[in-house]
Design an enzyme around this catalytic site. Sequence first.
Site, PDB file in Angstrom:
ATOM      1  N   ASN A   1     -18.279  -0.991   8.351  1.00  0.00           N
ATOM      2  CA  ASN A   1     -18.296  -1.616   9.669  1.00  0.00           C
ATOM      3  C   ASN A   1     -18.139  -3.133   9.557  1.00  0.00           C
ATOM      4  OD1 ASN A   1     -18.690  -2.195  12.369  1.00  0.00           O
ATOM      5  ND2 ASN A   1     -20.870  -1.776  12.359  1.00  0.00           N
ATOM      6  N   CYS A   2     -19.221  -3.888   9.547  1.00  0.00           N
ATOM      7  CA  CYS A   2     -19.156  -5.346   9.534  1.00  0.00           C
ATOM      8  C   CYS A   2     -19.797  -5.882   8.252  1.00  0.00           C
ATOM      9  CB  CYS A   2     -19.849  -5.930  10.755  1.00  0.00           C
ATOM     10  SG  CYS A   2     -21.511  -5.278  11.058  1.00  0.00           S
TER      11      CYS A   2
ATOM     12  N   MET B   1     -23.620 -10.549  10.965  1.00  0.00           N
ATOM     13  CA  MET B   1     -22.349  -9.982  10.515  1.00  0.00           C
ATOM     14  C   MET B   1     -21.522  -9.685  11.765  1.00  0.00           C
ATOM     15  SD  MET B   1     -23.596  -7.303   7.563  1.00  0.00           S
ATOM     16  CE  MET B   1     -24.773  -6.437   8.619  1.00  0.00           C
TER      17      MET B   1
ATOM     18  N   CYS C   1     -20.811 -10.066  15.505  1.00  0.00           N
ATOM     19  CA  CYS C   1     -21.412 -10.611  16.726  1.00  0.00           C
ATOM     20  C   CYS C   1     -22.930 -10.626  16.709  1.00  0.00           C
ATOM     21  CB  CYS C   1     -20.888  -9.876  17.950  1.00  0.00           C
ATOM     22  SG  CYS C   1     -21.569  -8.232  18.226  1.00  0.00           S
TER      23      CYS C   1
ATOM     24  N   SER D   1     -25.063  -8.150  14.328  1.00  0.00           N
ATOM     25  CA  SER D   1     -25.682  -7.281  13.330  1.00  0.00           C
ATOM     26  C   SER D   1     -26.297  -8.117  12.212  1.00  0.00           C
ATOM     27  CB  SER D   1     -24.630  -6.321  12.755  1.00  0.00           C
ATOM     28  OG  SER D   1     -25.200  -5.471  11.798  1.00  0.00           O
TER      29      SER D   1
ATOM     30  N   ASN E   1     -22.632  -3.460   6.800  1.00  0.00           N
ATOM     31  CA  ASN E   1     -23.204  -2.411   7.635  1.00  0.00           C
ATOM     32  C   ASN E   1     -22.275  -1.207   7.598  1.00  0.00           C
ATOM     33  OD1 ASN E   1     -23.126  -1.079  10.594  1.00  0.00           O
ATOM     34  ND2 ASN E   1     -25.205  -1.783  10.170  1.00  0.00           N
TER      35      ASN E   1
ATOM     36  N   TYR F   1     -30.857  -1.402  16.196  1.00  0.00           N
ATOM     37  CA  TYR F   1     -29.753  -2.279  16.587  1.00  0.00           C
ATOM     38  C   TYR F   1     -29.634  -2.310  18.106  1.00  0.00           C
ATOM     39  CZ  TYR F   1     -24.893  -3.985  15.832  1.00  0.00           C
ATOM     40  OH  TYR F   1     -23.734  -4.715  15.765  1.00  0.00           O
TER      41      TYR F   1
ATOM     42  N   GLU G   1     -19.656  -3.045  24.896  1.00  0.00           N
ATOM     43  CA  GLU G   1     -18.726  -3.504  25.922  1.00  0.00           C
ATOM     44  C   GLU G   1     -18.319  -2.364  26.851  1.00  0.00           C
ATOM     45  OE1 GLU G   1     -14.160  -5.172  26.025  1.00  0.00           O
ATOM     46  OE2 GLU G   1     -15.390  -5.578  24.265  1.00  0.00           O
TER      47      GLU G   1
ATOM     48  N   GLY H   1     -20.720  -9.259  22.082  1.00  0.00           N
ATOM     49  CA  GLY H   1     -21.278 -10.504  21.557  1.00  0.00           C
ATOM     50  C   GLY H   1     -20.247 -11.601  21.458  1.00  0.00           C
TER      51      GLY H   1
END
Length: 616
Positions: free
Chosen positions: A79-80, A288, A290, A292, A311, A447, A452, A586
């Site tokens: 993910n990020c 990480m 926006c 996380s 993540n 989390y 959005e 974010g």
Amino acid sequence: MNKLEQDLTKLITKDPTVINENANKDSATFSTMRDLTAGVVSKSYALDYLLPKHIAEAHKSGDIHFHDLDYHPFQPLTNCCLIDAKNMLKHGFRIGNASVTSQKSIQTASAQLVQIIANVSSSQYGGCTIDRVDELLSDYVKYNEAKHRKLAQQFVEDTHIDAYVDHQITQDINDAIESLEYEINTLYTSNGQTPFVTLGFGLGIDEYSRKIQQAILKTRIKGLGKDRITAIFPKLVFSIKKGVNFSQDDPNYDIKKLALECSTKRMYPDILNYDKTVEILGDFKAPMGCRSFLPEWKNKQGEAENNGRCNLGVVTLNVPRIAIESNGDMEKLWEIFHERMQIMHDALVYRIKRMEQATPDNAPILYKNGAFKHYLSDEDSVMSLFKNKRATLSIGYIGLYEAATVFYGPEWEKTARGKAFTLQILKAMKVYQLEWTERYDIWFSIYSTPSESLTDRFCRLDKEKFGDILDITSKGYYQNSFHYDVRKDITPFEKIDFEKDYPFYASGGYIHYCEYPKLDHNIKALEAVWDYSYDKISYLGTNIPIDHCRLCDFKGDFKTTPTGYQCPECGNSDPKTVDVVKRTCGYLGNPVQRPTIEGRHKEICARVKHMKNQSI
């Protein structure tokens, strides 16, 4: 017509629920449409053939949301992350057929950062961050200084050498940072969008770091291109620390003032309060992407390690649905909650199982060339970078406001028992989080979901199932995570006081927002909120109306219409001559190009209506 055919038809016919899911993806372009098409197929295959049936059904029905199905689990993508850019620039790295050696100027170092960001973003599906970028790039300014000083010693009088060198270095830094911003905003990754990248900065106190901080903020204030539009990326996160830049006696207070000016004009930077961040997370780091966040983690040598960690994805629980289904019976609510948390467990563990099938060759920039810090060989398991609690896996949640409304009414925020109930939900999640972390040796985190489109999706599904429920499904959207109801008038100070307790239980991802009228004439007001937040919350975003009409030069807040946005002065709504910037998720976004989905649209309307004339 099966579901895949229906979804592809929606894509071809430009159904807003499909093409407007991401405000920063321009669905008019071939590259984005290609990615959206691949995403529709990947999502369909994942739901029909990959995910265990009970997880797929829970997602389809809206009990949970398995995030990013257009990418994962069809491919075992991460993910990020926080990119280990420092070691990549220092020791060199490889992208494709090119081997890059250590850089010898700030210009080349910043240019290579862009290449790293692009490649990392194409190898995962979430956001990425270059943390403490001011201190990172300051190491390369010394090469610029040596070059200019050597030249000056040949052609400049001794008494003017220092001034000449300082002038040249400042120009080099400004050019490098401006180029960095332009290159990021003109860059497209393999998924058809500008990289979702964040730059963390603000703690460097040496001369070069200060100049880089100033250049980042001045470049953002200046704007992009001849029309000086607001840059959407990179997201800027400015770190504030007492003794560095908090008060007038601090060495970098002048840069904090510049950050305040930038925020009133361009909405960024968001701020990260140093001491509260350390209190919540164990040590300091930027998010990480926006929102996380990683917990504190030390390697075998006992050294703190943040850059190079990541993540592995998010699954979000529909909390309002549990409350609705309980019919106000608290015992029933907890019975349903524990049942749904078992589904959450199975969905998250499936993400782990899928990641076990990834190999270093799948994403060389991450696993073999330094972005995740450690350099794996072809025979190594990628899980070695995720186990020992090094990576996070996220338990998302949404709609604490609506859940509490079921039991305590729409004004529950004013009652101690209402807030205690919402905190109890997070505390119950945390019990599972800690248990699963120990069982699987991966850090499960709670989390506060970036959603959005999910604020709309869950509410839409629940409205179809339960009908119009006043102050819950009737609004057309759910309130994200722990945020105070956007329909209510509240000062930024009250909002901070109300929300400050939640991140201690949801430390895997969070952000607070405060809403303001136009403030470029009253920067002190914004500073008062920033200062008030320091000892209370970790991460604060500034939402200020910064829309701009290029026909009449109006600057402020555009009218929100059913199809987009309109200048309140001249009525202009032409996407070619209006610049509309709103906070979506974010990050910032340009929703005028892709009108917001219903839920997000209504949320923005509510926020604007109640905050526009509010003073601090």
